[in-house]
Design an enzyme around this catalytic site. Sequence first.
Site, short mmCIF file in Angstrom:
data_model
loop_
_atom_site.label_atom_id
_atom_site.label_comp_id
_atom_site.label_asym_id
_atom_site.label_seq_id
_atom_site.Cartn_x
_atom_site.Cartn_y
_atom_site.Cartn_z
N ARG A 158 -17.38 -1.51 -3.08
CA ARG A 158 -17.24 -0.11 -3.44
C ARG A 158 -17.21 0.09 -4.96
O ARG A 158 -17.86 0.99 -5.50
CB ARG A 158 -15.94 0.47 -2.85
CG ARG A 158 -15.66 1.89 -3.32
CD ARG A 158 -14.23 2.32 -2.99
NE ARG A 158 -14.06 2.49 -1.56
CZ ARG A 158 -14.39 3.59 -0.90
NH1 ARG A 158 -14.93 4.62 -1.54
NH2 ARG A 158 -14.19 3.68 0.39
N ASP A 215 0.83 -1.20 0.00
CA ASP A 215 0.00 0.00 0.00
C ASP A 215 0.87 1.26 0.00
O ASP A 215 0.54 2.25 -0.66
CB ASP A 215 -0.91 0.01 1.24
CG ASP A 215 -2.03 -1.02 1.13
OD1 ASP A 215 -2.18 -1.61 0.05
OD2 ASP A 215 -2.73 -1.22 2.14
N LEU A 264 -11.29 9.24 0.26
CA LEU A 264 -10.86 10.22 1.24
C LEU A 264 -9.52 10.80 0.83
O LEU A 264 -8.65 10.08 0.32
CB LEU A 264 -10.71 9.57 2.63
CG LEU A 264 -11.99 9.15 3.36
CD1 LEU A 264 -11.63 8.38 4.62
CD2 LEU A 264 -12.84 10.36 3.71
N LYS A 269 -9.02 3.51 10.81
CA LYS A 269 -9.18 3.22 9.38
C LYS A 269 -8.86 1.74 9.16
O LYS A 269 -7.70 1.34 9.11
CB LYS A 269 -8.26 4.10 8.54
CG LYS A 269 -8.49 3.99 7.04
CD LYS A 269 -7.63 5.00 6.28
CE LYS A 269 -7.94 4.93 4.79
NZ LYS A 269 -7.62 3.63 4.19
N CYS A 326 26.73 -27.61 16.86
CA CYS A 326 27.49 -28.69 17.53
C CYS A 326 27.36 -30.03 16.82
O CYS A 326 28.03 -31.00 17.19
CB CYS A 326 27.07 -28.81 19.00
SG CYS A 326 25.42 -29.49 19.25
N LYS A 335 -13.39 13.03 10.94
CA LYS A 335 -14.57 13.61 10.30
C LYS A 335 -15.10 14.77 11.13
O LYS A 335 -14.97 14.77 12.36
CB LYS A 335 -15.67 12.57 10.16
CG LYS A 335 -15.30 11.30 9.41
CD LYS A 335 -16.41 10.27 9.47
CE LYS A 335 -16.05 9.00 8.73
NZ LYS A 335 -17.10 7.95 8.85
#
Length: 737
Positions: A146, A43, A93, A125, A423, A302
């Site tokens: 969306r 991202d 946003l 978020k 070892c 907001k």
Amino acid sequence: MAGATTGVDEIPAEVRERAATLARELEEHRFRYYVKDAPVVSDGEFDALMRELEAIEEEYPALRTPDSPTQKVGGTYSTDFASVDHLERLLSLDNAMNEEELDEWDDRLVRELGTGTFHYLCELKIDGLAINLLYENGHLVRALTRGDGRTGEDVTPNIRTIAEIPSRLRDDGGHDVPELVEIRGEVFFPIEKFDELNERLVAAGEKPFANPRNAAAGSLRQKDPRVTASRPLHMIVHGIGARRGFEIDCQSHAYERLHAWGLPTARHNKVVDTIEEVKEFVRYFGDHRNSVEHEIDGIVIKVDEIPIQGRLGATSKAPRWAIAFKYPPQEVNTKLLDIEVGVGRTGRVTPFAVMEPVTVAGSVVARATLHNQQVVKAKGVLIGDTIVLRKAGDVIPEILGPVADLRDGGEREFVMPTTCPECGTELRAMKEGDIDLRCPNARSCPAQLRERIFYLAGRKAFDIEALGYETAAALTRPAAGPSVLATEADLFDLTAEQLRDVQMWRKVNRKGAAEDEKELVPYFWSKATYDKEGNVKKPSEPKANTLKLIEQLEKAKTQPLWRVLTALCIRHVSDTTARAITGGFHDLDRLGAASEEEIAAVDGVGPIIAGAVVEWFAEDWHREIVDKWRTAGVRLAEEGADEEKPPGLLDGIVTVVTGTLAGYTRDSSKEALEQRGAKVTGSVSKKTDFVVVGDNPGSKYDKAVQLGLPILDDEGFAVLLADGAEAALAWVAERAG
């Protein structure tokens, strides 16, 4: 503004070419992210590309076209799911990447509205998949992704498999169900369940997911809802779109109504008055972003008042009344160069990843633990993979999974070794069915000795600051000759003279040396200097760090018994367990002679720990450690061990501490309570007598309020420590009354 009236043909060719390249790359990444659920960049890398394109278009507006990635909310791509329009557009946003950009957003609000006329609503978020739920007369009729903000994909059958999303809104009489409402939220995959899912996928021969966000998207967009139903998906709602039949005055009040209707709302939201309080919220969850069940990549701020939201309006892609503060990316991509193994203090052999160095959460990381061979298999990673790396708790590097789409066929599987890498002893499971392999050569394995020496010098044991990891390595396996320490039994007999020839690896400090070139150099003693005739001008002598080590070893002999028990590196015995054991046995000799049943009877111990203690003392060379430490002067019994212990001020009182207290660290507040006889636990229950609450408390505070338990702040905590439980209860009653 530069380029404000510049036509496309007048823009430098290299700028046009760079903008076109960025647009192509961003479109490809969006397709992988929104449609294939298989991104090949993190991202943070995507955001950096987007901001670069935005900067170019800001300087040369002629390049900003309607189909530019900067003007789109999501991905408008054809998939197997039907496309349906949202009743009200889902906006994206704008982002603030630092506090300066957050201040700029706030300055615009204040110029428009004036100070003191609005409040800020702060929300986590969630890094999940955005979903829009449509309810008509209380019934869920459609669920859409969306998409591009205007049109989404119909995933209604799959959404109905998520238990916490009601098919019908609850009407409690006080909040009438509306005629129509669109409710927005995020579907997420719990972090703690992520590895389990990948393990099942790898076992079934399927590709694992790179991170929990992809797991949520991939799980929700299954053709067969039964597959979705088998995944532990959750949802948190965070907004309202189109609506008929009710009005709301504040966003926070809307959440109260959503909760009353039976919808899953967030418990961390907070309404504040000033931008400074917003920053405090941002900083707190920046430090505690792994304290919740889902991944978060920022904070959404907001304007809380709905009428003011309408007054501020929106741009073509984002509301002016909200902004997302983005944390530095926790996830990055890097190359897995190899998988090696290390040996711990109890002999456990642990695979760890060797990676191309990469910066994540503010520090450069080149290694990450993989725990055991089963975890390597479950994560589906191959040597040579591009992998997704994150920092759990912003501290521990953790590999989430591979970017399987970037494989070229040259990758190879990790094979767990069968012998100890240091070892040569054959590895074995300590008991049947044990996943972990261990080196059984506990006494002579140099790796185990090195790790034990380092552990016993740590803050939770003897707290010997001068004995760090490199020093422990030098003492247990010097460049030449036998080890200075054959076992930890010899630690407190160390003299400065024994350290004369010990060398340590140091970076080469000479012109022309490679950046990573190292050499062995004397560490504990200075070099002698000579005059021209060869006579000693200044003899070799112990360095300051050597004298400091000897001094701290002497001081460590007086540490309390629980620290000594911790330092013995008994399996399952942590510093917390050591405190409990020494609370019942005030002398190490008594503990060594006790039966498993007697040790298990101590509050907070139990049979597994008791068995480990008895097993440890059954070894002759372990008892030799205790004997040599006693001879060297280490205190192996508490003062007054033969006397009956007087009752403590808080004997029998069960307490929980949450948040930050003035003048106390987490450990010191716990120690102050335990010194007075209180039992400090990590969870709140009806058996808890007091919950001590500092700044920024977590869910423990909420549960204490729910159960009606006595809650103490800094002042009440001081009363409890000074005057006891009755005085603290009186303090609580006085403030309630």
